[in-house]
Design an enzyme around this catalytic site. Structure first.
Site: not given
Lengths: 530, 530
Positions: A188, A333, A432, A437
């Site tokens: 990745t 993935e 956060k 959030w």
């Protein structure tokens, strides 16, 4: 008496090239070379050469299940090597030349490849990698247009691929193993963590290819001419070196160069109908055509992936090139295709990344992984399941799926009532602040839309009172400026007032990871402290 | 450390309906009822009903691997039952209502089905079948528009399907078994031998469906409205009850009626885009439109299979309906799709049956099964290999494939330089005269082209001198006549002089097998003696 049965038929990737060689023997695989010339070969001959490549690898000691690495651009020889490796049951470990020698050596230490295939112009990098990689004992140089001087050396031994092939017979036998055998390894990009290896199997990539061929996905046909600008080291060039022979499409490989002029020349001379790559590539192509006044009448479709496509950019590309822009979403993935915007969709919506076809399923969850009670028109953490979706990273003992088999993509997303997916952010990048959030992607989208801004990134900075507070990092377009207040002012009314960053940092150059994405790990380490 | 891996994902057929229910929940499955009304249901609700059907079957004692038989037209309830049977791991044994009770009972004796699902208008035939089938203990009547009076009886017990479903919960669990499990059983038409059973597996029909969805094969999309006139008891209605939910197409089921007026009404009211069936059906539709002056603007494509399509007929259908006729070739043993004419083929040729897509391979051999040295533009015996091709007939100990895995289709064929297949005859119908072969299909094609001829068949008659000699059997069109000499004269210069039949037999009515093909077994037994 026993029941009847259908024939055994292993889903092994060599069957794509076997099919193309028998039923589309003269359909071409074309490569743009460094010197501006073009090489071309039919699928039947390419298959013979790929069989020779298998024999070469076997002679160098490669056995079933071993990894063979490639550090190379999209070219005929790279495709031959890839089928040669996979056909014999070895595993093709594609390396990204934009990484450092240290990063590449760390990946090679994991795959334990002893043979490395290298584009001629990457030999210097490969030699640095090999110095750090004691297991690599053979380096095969492909696309060496000079053709000499690459043989020799002993640690590793350096061979000219063409010379080896010329001395070898196509005596390998392909595909006589279980379809669950590993076929490929790709790390990745690691923009938000250490790179992790994804192992593809013959079965997973075969089923991924069949999905790509569906009319509502990529819908490739034997009359298409496909240009994958996306590199083979980026999750199998989105599977196109599989899909093209599987359906008998002509395959046009751009080599190293993805600039507008090179692509325009190639599209025109080869009659490309479908071109595939990230949006920035197509901006370069449109800029080039605007400057030179050229037209590309053969081109019908441009498929893009990754980030949401801004409607204005999509319109510019579609109008200037006379094409349909097909949006999609995927990740390493996922082999890598997740969702694709169906070509015939009469309800096409901007900013969406398409819909899931049979074989991929999507689920929105809360932060703990519980399915949201409402799955449509609400934002959630995106999990996926399917035949070409990872279960476990390379070398990891633990599964990467939850108890119901879902893989957490790390993306935040919305799904509309028609099943269209929109990626709204990365969950690992969420900030956060005071227990609530903040989604940096929404702030970045507003700032990036300003004409003065070249790149924008929002990260969380440690804050004694709120835990984290957002900081905006920007790179301005050349010769342009915009005050911090004006930048922040543009956010008012567009995002919640408490989302507005506490500080602005102007960067002369935004740090980018090897895939061209903003390197948030580096930004976080440099600007994330309190 | 272990290698990575992709997720397990069994290729089981319930996944098609699971996908449609989740991503195309309101896309409809529509049925034309006997009384002229239309029923419609979304995929999400249909899936719930199919889960209930599984529960009903389980409650009646059906277990994994058991056969459940259907004797029914194409309807929503038939599709529900089929997914209900296959989803729970039972095997759906479709029966052809055009066969005799004795033939059907002999098939049921082989599959040992204890539950029989029957269209309301076929109950009388089903009762005759059950008298000869002591194993059948439950008969479930579907599509009973009266809705009463079908319950009762004890050998077998007769149930109203709707009433059973209404009392049942959807508590079945689908697909938790190996993908190589059997899913379906269909007997061949047996025009040249005793009917033989073909068992499909979840894996083979799943891979067959993915092939059908390819852009160069059937290319179904979520915006298509598909009308399978071909019955589900003919090799899974060519796989369309799988392909439609797999891609999210609307599915229109015609019930019993395939006459021009019924089809025209259905195509118009439901906006059908792709209609699928044998050529005679479309002649009926065109005749009806010619007589009534109607138009069917939604229709874009008609897919036909079986015999080569005469160019004049193809042109008539395409011009009158404004559609593309897509030719194909298949057989029960191929699930059934073999070759399809790709829709975008700029070199479309008349009389061909398309090209093989990935997953099907073709080989031309001599009579002993040796591959012909030249595979293109020469006639040979056609063998096939692939993921959805039979290996062994139901209940047979011996494989039906040769040592290289090829299945002998019994067809004679040519393949042109582009890969287009043309079926030229049946090898079992070849006549050996004086040690040389005569192909009846070529003689029949010339005779059938005469405007006076309705049906023509050529069979071999025992001959003391030559071994066999051809005999021509004809049925003239109503009110038309043609002398034997004129019939034979039409062959001069078109076939070799020694191919010209020794005798002509005029039949008032040609015997047809249950699929509508000429019954050559009967002709051979009646007219093949010396």
């Amino acid at each position: 008496m026993t029941d009847g049965a259908m024939q055994p038929f292993g889903l092994t990737l060599n069957k794509f090239l076997d099919h193309a060689a028998k039923w589309h023997p003269n359909t071409e695989v074309v490569t743009a070379r460094e010197n501006g010339s073009i090489t071309r070969i039919g699928y039947a001959e390419l298959r013979q050469r790929a069989l020779c490549a298998s024999t070469v690898f076997a002679d160098l000691g490669v056995a079933f299940g071993d990894h063979v690495a490639t550090l190379a651009w999209n070219s005929q020889a790279h495709v031959e090597a890839w089928y040669g490796i996979m056909g014999m049951g070895a595993v093709c470990h594609t390396l990204n030349p934009r990484l450092t020698a240290e990063q590449l050596a760390s990946m090679l230490a994991q795959s334990k490849a002893t043979v490395l295939i290298v584009s001629a112009d990457l030999v210097d990098l490969a030699k640095q990698v090999c110095e750090l990689s004691p297991l690599v004992s053979h380096m095969l140089v492909i696309d060496d247009e000079g053709g000499t001087g690459q043989d020799g050396g002993d640690k590793p031994a350096v061979h000219d691929y063409e010379a080896l092939l010329a001395r070898t017979e196509a005596k390998a036998i392909w595909g006589e193993f279980d379809e669950t055998a590993s076929s490929g390894l790709c790390f990745t990009s690691g923009t938000t963590g250490a790179p992790k290896g994804v192992t593809y199997t013959h079965r997973s990539s075969y089923l991924h290819t069949l999905r790509m061929l569906q009319a509502d996905v990529m819908g490739l046909t034997a009359w298409d001419v496909i240009l994958p600008v996306v590199p083979m080291f980026h999750a199998n060039a989105w599977g196109l070196p599989f899909g093209a022979p599987a359906t008998g499409s002509k395959l046009v490989l751009p080599g190293r160069h993805a600039d507008g002029a090179s692509l325009a020349r190639l599209i025109e001379s080869e009659g490309v109908t479908i071109a595939v790559g990230v949006p920035t590539v197509w901006v370069g192509l449109v800029d080039h055509l605007d400057a030179t006044g050229g037209e590309l009448p053969s081109l019908k479709r441009i498929a893009v992936g990754g980030a949401p496509m801004p409607p204005a950019l999509m319109e510019r590309i579609e109008k200037r090139l006379g094409v349909t822009v097909q949006t999609s979403w995927g990740m390493t993935e996922l082999s890598p295709g997740g969702t694709f915007a169906p070509l015939g969709d009469p309800d096409r919506r901007p900013m969406v990344s398409g819909r899931p076809a049979l074989g991929v399923d999507l689920l929105l969850t809360d932060t703990e992984g519980n399915a949201l009670p409402e799955q449509r028109n609400t934002e959630g953490h995106l999990r996926v399941r399917g035949a070409a979706v990872i279960e476990r990273y390379f070398g990891h003992e633990q599964k990467s799926t939850d108890e119901n088999g879902w893989f957490d993509t790390g993306d935040l997303a919305r799904i509309d009532e028609l099943g269209n997916l929109t990626i709204t952010g990365r969950s690992k990048e969420l900030i956060k602040s005071g227990g609530e959030w903040i989604n940096p992607a929404e702030i970045e989208a507003v700032i990036c839309a300003l004409p003065e801004v070249s790149f924008a990134a929002v990260i969380g900075r440690s804050d004694p009172k709120w835990g984290e507070r957002p900081v905006l990092l920007v790179e301005m377009r050349e010769g342009m400026t915009l005050g911090d207040d004006e930048l922040l002012q543009s956010l008012r009314g567009r995002v919640a007032s408490w989302w507005i960053p506490d500080a602005v940092v102007n960067l002369p150059q935004m740090p980018l990871a090897s895939t061209g994405k903003v390197d948030k790990i580096r930004l976080k380490s440099e600007y994330g402290g309190s």
